[in-house]
Design an enzyme around this catalytic site. Structure first.
Site, PDB file in Angstrom:
ATOM      1  N   HIS A   1       0.937  -1.255  -0.092  1.00  0.00           N
ATOM      2  CA  HIS A   1      -0.134   0.108   0.077  1.00  0.00           C
ATOM      3  C   HIS A   1       0.954   1.204   0.088  1.00  0.00           C
ATOM      4  O   HIS A   1       0.602   2.001  -0.851  1.00  0.00           O
ATOM      5  CB  HIS A   1      -1.050   0.027   1.197  1.00  0.00           C
ATOM      6  CG  HIS A   1      -1.523   1.313   1.621  1.00  0.00           C
ATOM      7  ND1 HIS A   1      -2.460   1.493   0.544  1.00  0.00           N
ATOM      8  CD2 HIS A   1      -1.363   2.176   2.683  1.00  0.00           C
ATOM      9  CE1 HIS A   1      -2.604   3.079   1.265  1.00  0.00           C
ATOM     10  NE2 HIS A   1      -1.875   3.161   2.321  1.00  0.00           N
TER      11      HIS A   1
ATOM     12  N   HIS B   1       4.124   7.058   5.465  1.00  0.00           N
ATOM     13  CA  HIS B   1       3.279   7.621   6.465  1.00  0.00           C
ATOM     14  C   HIS B   1       2.531   6.501   7.315  1.00  0.00           C
ATOM     15  O   HIS B   1       1.808   6.999   8.057  1.00  0.00           O
ATOM     16  CB  HIS B   1       2.068   8.185   5.297  1.00  0.00           C
ATOM     17  CG  HIS B   1       1.352   7.078   4.561  1.00  0.00           C
ATOM     18  ND1 HIS B   1       1.612   6.436   3.641  1.00  0.00           N
ATOM     19  CD2 HIS B   1       0.019   6.485   4.957  1.00  0.00           C
ATOM     20  CE1 HIS B   1       0.853   5.482   3.307  1.00  0.00           C
ATOM     21  NE2 HIS B   1      -0.373   5.642   4.127  1.00  0.00           N
ATOM     22  N   ASP B   2       2.729   5.422   6.971  1.00  0.00           N
ATOM     23  CA  ASP B   2       2.075   4.308   7.929  1.00  0.00           C
ATOM     24  C   ASP B   2       3.127   3.620   8.848  1.00  0.00           C
ATOM     25  O   ASP B   2       2.858   2.656   9.628  1.00  0.00           O
ATOM     26  CB  ASP B   2       1.376   3.160   6.914  1.00  0.00           C
ATOM     27  CG  ASP B   2      -0.035   3.679   6.742  1.00  0.00           C
ATOM     28  OD1 ASP B   2      -0.449   4.410   7.361  1.00  0.00           O
ATOM     29  OD2 ASP B   2      -0.604   3.156   5.654  1.00  0.00           O
TER      30      ASP B   2
ATOM     31  N   ASP C   1      -2.888   9.192  -0.316  1.00  0.00           N
ATOM     32  CA  ASP C   1      -3.252   8.094   0.156  1.00  0.00           C
ATOM     33  C   ASP C   1      -4.776   7.630   0.106  1.00  0.00           C
ATOM     34  O   ASP C   1      -4.960   6.660  -0.165  1.00  0.00           O
ATOM     35  CB  ASP C   1      -2.908   8.418   1.839  1.00  0.00           C
ATOM     36  CG  ASP C   1      -3.270   7.322   2.655  1.00  0.00           C
ATOM     37  OD1 ASP C   1      -3.197   6.098   2.334  1.00  0.00           O
ATOM     38  OD2 ASP C   1      -3.681   7.535   4.059  1.00  0.00           O
TER      39      ASP C   1
ATOM     40  N   ARG D   1      12.593 -11.697  32.911  1.00  0.00           N
ATOM     41  CA  ARG D   1      12.456 -12.388  31.558  1.00  0.00           C
ATOM     42  C   ARG D   1      11.565 -11.614  30.641  1.00  0.00           C
ATOM     43  O   ARG D   1      11.875 -11.298  29.515  1.00  0.00           O
ATOM     44  CB  ARG D   1      12.135 -13.773  31.705  1.00  0.00           C
ATOM     45  CG  ARG D   1      13.073 -14.545  32.216  1.00  0.00           C
ATOM     46  CD  ARG D   1      12.665 -16.105  32.904  1.00  0.00           C
ATOM     47  NE  ARG D   1      13.710 -16.958  33.340  1.00  0.00           N
ATOM     48  CZ  ARG D   1      14.619 -16.561  34.190  1.00  0.00           C
ATOM     49  NH1 ARG D   1      14.606 -15.469  34.869  1.00  0.00           N
ATOM     50  NH2 ARG D   1      15.591 -17.646  34.439  1.00  0.00           N
TER      51      ARG D   1
END
Length: 452
Positions: free
Chosen positions: A64, A103-104, A232, A390
């Site tokens: 995308h 952008h993502d 977008d 842990r």
């Protein structure tokens, strides 16, 4: 004076030895830093619409983002054909392209659904955990708590690139990435681009520097961000429906029936001209729609040019009553109504909900410790301390280093204990939001004792 000369800067937040004085050379160097960074690589295993999908043809966040990058490049070239002043074409195009690719990167696993899960968990869990770890709050704490509770992918992108990865991108590139003007610690006002947070308190010094360098960003946007947003919108408007058809969640006949009954005449005509049902249909359909949207976006950019340069234009470039823009809005709305709420999609998201919430719950005890208890985990030998140690060791070294840098000395905090705890929560959010869809499931299985 040409306003674009002040938008393309070689300056970075941190001074570098041997840095170039040419803005174009610095912006070109950003490209190499961006393409080779791990947050971009991780997008290949993050959700676009269908989480955990094994079909190579269905889009991930990476594919995308590559499509948005190409659409952004075309938009930049279209605008440059008609812009009324001299502009450095290569710098203009590169800033738009790389903002589109990035952008993502701050989106958590399972996309916007994952974002909602994280926000819900923070809203219900942070206050009691704070009480256990710190106790009574200062007058500053409500703003810091609001900042932590309003997790947002756009703000996380800025944090990831600047504070965690240390890419030290040019101020121009970082400004182009900011879609929203306010901080998560600031109340929403009636000003422009206040819908979502654009940065966190932890990055406010960077944003202050951006405001100084680019006055338009103090109450609005960097001009090229409008093109990122339009790219977008154009990229996912059709892509989500194409993926739904490819995966068998939606049929072409079902989409065509809805389109003929609800969409405008322009969209119906473009659909018919693309020869539905023949090989390559979606490619032709997308090309025809984008062919009309590209000049429309350019027209709107130039129509509102002065307001955009000042950061005061308050609407997306495609928020106009024009046939092509209305067609795109219909396609996006149809995807939300008829794809995102399908049983198949919701089942995958429920798996993501369980995994995300499970991982957050498993690590929550680290937030209930005092600062001294947290930093001395390496010495504890009791059973509970060994479990906590842990968990601590599963946190990425890069994120732990960022926590240690800031927990004791980051400026702007009124209370030392609150500063440490703020960055401890950021440490957990950085860890979880940076996970891929598959990684969060694997971590959840391990923590539930189901690994192997």
């Amino acid at each position: 004076m040409n306003p674009y000369h002040n938008l393309f800067l070689a300056e970075r937040f941190y001074t570098e030895d041997g840095a170039t004085s040419s803005a174009l050379a610095a912006i070109e160097e950003d490209r190499s830093r961006i393409v080779q960074c791990s947050p971009v690589r991780r997008l290949q295993q993050k959700t676009q619409v269908f989480p955990l999908d094994v079909k190579a043809s269905v889009r991930s966040r990476l594919t995308h983002s590559l499509e948005v990058k190409e659409t952004g490049r075309q938009l930049a070239r279209q605008v440059l054909q008609e812009i009324p002043v001299e502009v450095d074409r290569e710098a203009f195009i590169s800033l738009v392209e790389m903002a589109c690719l990035l952008h993502d990167v701050g989106n958590p696993p399972f996309g916007h659904f994952g974002e909602s899960v994280i926000i819900d968990w923070l809203g219900s869990q942070l206050s009691p955990l704070f009480q256990q770890a710190v106790g009574s709050p200062s007058l500053q704490w409500p703003a810091l708590l609001a900042d932590l509770c309003h997790f947002e992918g756009n703000a996380q992108s800025l944090r990831l690139l600047h504070s965690l990865q240390g890419l030290n991108l040019t101020l121009s590139q970082l400004a182009a990435l900011q879609k929203y003007a306010r901080g998560a610690y600031q109340p929403r006002t009636t000003g422009s681009w206040q819908q979502k947070p654009g940065h966190f308190f932890s990055e406010r010094l960077l944003v202050h520097k951006l405001h100084q360098s680019f006055p338009s960003t103090a109450g609005g946007r960097f001009p090229l961000t409008y093109l990122l947003e339009a790219a977008d919108d154009m990229a996912y408007g059709i892509a989500d429906l194409e993926d739904a058809v490819d995966r068998g969640v939606l049929s072409l006949a079902e989409l065509e029936q809805a389109l003929n009954g609800e969409a405008n005449a322009y969209l119906v005509r473009r659909w018919q001209q693309a020869r539905v049902g023949e090989p390559g249909f979606f490619g032709r359909f997308r090309h025809a729609l984008n062919r009309d949207l590209l000049p429309l976006v350019s027209e709107q950019y130039l129509l509102h040019h002065q307001a955009i340069l000042q950061g005061t234009h308050a609407q997306p470039l495609l928020a106009v009553a024009r046939p092509a823009a209305e067609a795109l809005h219909w396609l996006k709305d149809f995807a939300h109504r008829r794809v995102f709420n399908r049983r198949e999609v919701e089942a995958l998201e429920l798996a993501g909900f369980a995994a995300l919430k499970g991982v957050l719950n498993a690590f929550a005890p680290l937030l209930a410790l005092s600062a001294d208890e947290f930093t001395s985990l390496g010495q504890r030998q009791d059973a509970k301390g060994l479990v906590f140690r842990r968990l601590y060791h599963r946190l990425p070294p890069r994120h732990l280093a960022a926590y240690r840098r800031n927990a004791g000395q980051a400026p702007g905090f009124d209370n030392d204990q609150e500063r440490e705890w703020y960055f401890r929560v950021r440490l957990l959010l950085d860890f979880v939001s940076g996970m891929t869809d598959t990684y969060v499931l694997e971590e959840y299985r391990l923590l539930c004792g189901l690994q192997g």
